[in-house]
Design a protein around this motif. Sequence first.
Motif, short mmCIF file in Angstrom:
data_model
loop_
_atom_site.label_atom_id
_atom_site.label_comp_id
_atom_site.label_asym_id
_atom_site.label_seq_id
_atom_site.Cartn_x
_atom_site.Cartn_y
_atom_site.Cartn_z
N ILE A 39 -28.83 -60.61 -105.10
CA ILE A 39 -29.29 -61.23 -106.34
C ILE A 39 -29.08 -62.75 -106.38
O ILE A 39 -29.56 -63.41 -107.30
CB ILE A 39 -28.58 -60.61 -107.57
N TYR A 40 -28.42 -63.31 -105.38
CA TYR A 40 -28.13 -64.75 -105.41
C TYR A 40 -29.22 -65.55 -104.72
O TYR A 40 -29.84 -65.10 -103.76
CB TYR A 40 -26.76 -65.03 -104.78
N GLU A 41 -29.41 -66.78 -105.20
CA GLU A 41 -30.38 -67.71 -104.65
C GLU A 41 -29.64 -68.84 -103.93
O GLU A 41 -28.44 -69.02 -104.13
CB GLU A 41 -31.24 -68.30 -105.78
N PRO A 42 -30.35 -69.61 -103.09
CA PRO A 42 -29.69 -70.72 -102.40
C PRO A 42 -28.95 -71.67 -103.34
O PRO A 42 -27.89 -72.20 -102.99
CB PRO A 42 -30.85 -71.42 -101.69
N GLU A 43 -29.48 -71.87 -104.53
CA GLU A 43 -28.82 -72.77 -105.48
C GLU A 43 -27.51 -72.21 -106.02
O GLU A 43 -26.75 -72.92 -106.70
CB GLU A 43 -29.76 -73.11 -106.65
N ASP A 44 -27.21 -70.93 -105.71
CA ASP A 44 -25.94 -70.34 -106.12
C ASP A 44 -24.84 -70.54 -105.08
O ASP A 44 -23.72 -70.05 -105.25
CB ASP A 44 -26.11 -68.83 -106.36
N MET A 45 -25.13 -71.26 -104.01
CA MET A 45 -24.18 -71.43 -102.92
C MET A 45 -22.85 -72.00 -103.41
O MET A 45 -21.78 -71.47 -103.10
CB MET A 45 -24.77 -72.34 -101.85
N LEU A 46 -22.91 -73.08 -104.19
CA LEU A 46 -21.67 -73.71 -104.68
C LEU A 46 -20.91 -72.75 -105.59
O LEU A 46 -19.67 -72.65 -105.51
CB LEU A 46 -22.00 -75.00 -105.43
N HIS A 47 -21.63 -72.04 -106.42
CA HIS A 47 -21.00 -71.05 -107.31
C HIS A 47 -20.22 -70.01 -106.51
O HIS A 47 -19.08 -69.67 -106.84
CB HIS A 47 -22.08 -70.38 -108.16
N LEU A 48 -20.82 -69.52 -105.43
CA LEU A 48 -20.15 -68.51 -104.60
C LEU A 48 -18.93 -69.08 -103.89
O LEU A 48 -17.89 -68.43 -103.82
CB LEU A 48 -21.15 -67.93 -103.59
N THR A 49 -19.05 -70.29 -103.37
CA THR A 49 -17.91 -70.86 -102.64
C THR A 49 -16.70 -71.07 -103.56
O THR A 49 -15.56 -71.02 -103.10
CB THR A 49 -18.28 -72.20 -101.98
N LYS A 50 -16.96 -71.27 -104.84
CA LYS A 50 -15.85 -71.45 -105.79
C LYS A 50 -15.07 -70.16 -106.05
O LYS A 50 -14.02 -70.18 -106.68
CB LYS A 50 -16.39 -72.00 -107.11
N LEU A 64 -21.42 -55.84 -110.07
CA LEU A 64 -21.23 -56.75 -111.20
C LEU A 64 -22.48 -57.59 -111.46
O LEU A 64 -23.43 -57.57 -110.68
CB LEU A 64 -20.00 -57.65 -110.97
N GLN A 65 -22.43 -58.33 -112.56
CA GLN A 65 -23.54 -59.19 -112.92
C GLN A 65 -23.26 -60.61 -112.43
O GLN A 65 -22.14 -61.08 -112.44
CB GLN A 65 -23.71 -59.22 -114.46
N LYS A 66 -24.32 -61.30 -112.02
CA LYS A 66 -24.16 -62.70 -111.59
C LYS A 66 -23.63 -63.54 -112.75
O LYS A 66 -24.12 -63.43 -113.88
CB LYS A 66 -25.50 -63.25 -111.10
N GLY A 67 -22.63 -64.34 -112.45
CA GLY A 67 -22.01 -65.17 -113.47
C GLY A 67 -20.76 -64.55 -114.07
O GLY A 67 -20.00 -65.23 -114.77
N GLN A 68 -20.55 -63.26 -113.83
CA GLN A 68 -19.37 -62.57 -114.37
C GLN A 68 -18.42 -62.12 -113.26
O GLN A 68 -17.55 -61.28 -113.49
CB GLN A 68 -19.81 -61.36 -115.19
N GLU A 69 -18.55 -62.71 -112.07
CA GLU A 69 -17.76 -62.28 -110.92
C GLU A 69 -16.27 -62.46 -111.17
O GLU A 69 -15.48 -61.52 -110.98
CB GLU A 69 -18.17 -63.06 -109.66
N ARG A 70 -15.88 -63.65 -111.55
CA ARG A 70 -14.44 -63.95 -111.72
C ARG A 70 -13.83 -63.07 -112.80
O ARG A 70 -12.75 -62.49 -112.62
CB ARG A 70 -14.24 -65.43 -112.04
#
Length: 372
Positions: free
Chosen positions: A190-201, A162-168
């Motif tokens: 493809i994820y960066e450290p700043e995507d940590m919060l996004h992933l945990t959600k 999938l594409q980052k940002g379209q996971e859900r």
Amino acid sequence: MNIEEVTVRQVAMKLKQPFQTANGLVVTRDTLIIEVYDHNGHVGYGECVAFADPFYTPETTTTAWDMFKHFILPVIQKAQIDHPNQVHRTLSGIQGHQMAKAGIETAIWDLYAKQHNKPLKEIIGGTYNHVESGVVLSLTDDLTSQVKTYMKKGYKRYKLKLQKGQERETVEQAKEFLGDWPIMFDGNGIYEPEDMLHLTKLDDLNLHMIEQPFRQDDFYYHHQLKKEMNTRISLDESVTSEHDAFQAIELDAADTINVKLGRVGGYEVAKMIHEYAKVASMPLWCGGMLETGIGRAHNVILASLEQFKLPGDLSESERYWEHDIIKEPFKVKDGLVEVPSKPGIGVQVDQKRLEKLTVRQFDFDMKTTQQL
């Protein structure tokens, strides 16, 4: 082992439909098939699973071709190989090029098993007669139609590209058909450290796992993410050796590891990773690289080892090919793939089709310095 000759051939097989990930698109699968012959007519088959382009690893079919011709086969020619477990150490002076190393090493394991008239599963210590199947759905796949087809076959696990940002959005679309069936997605680094919060959600999606969210050389952020999520975190590209696996386990950077024969350099390293995981009570799973039936046979045999407790990327041959290069393609029945029980990798190669698909080849005489 009396290795007389090695043939390396590049084959080009068109996929039934293009396979798209966040990092690259594959329309035609260029792969290298390795054939190892002894003086009694036995032949062992391996597959070097590097892609034509360096979007997954630095290795390509071109670099592997040159490595075989100028480095790997000359080194093996000079060595005395009595058992396939010696290949890894013999090639240890060559840095990297794990997929090329795995191509020749797996072929030698197949030859050794055939020389002893035993299934390779038995030789490497496999325990399962059947392994659980999993299917990978690429960005070009139609989730609506294809998921239903795979559900009928009983596939045990579904992996989404999938594409980052379209996971859900993508996962929820798949869940409309799959319900509570195990679903995971592949981050492909493809994820960066700043995507940590996004992933945990995404924890509330109750995914089977998230595979390789961060870059290949990272253990730190995988460890941090694992601490913050209930969702299982898997490593893929980060593990290219037994030492990488050891670090991943000791640094608590993953809940599981995707073991690919090509990525780690063959059976010997894969078995060492298996032993580390066994001591750590870590479940493993076997990934896929759009292999032909030869590479798929090796994958299924690897997945017969005891610690491979999670469904792997072990789909049937017709998932990717109209016509495979083996005469009896792999099938999924009730979600399971049968582990070959005939000598060696237990499949019969369609030699005529293999030759028809060959783009180029070279033969290496292991008994002389004058090459064919």
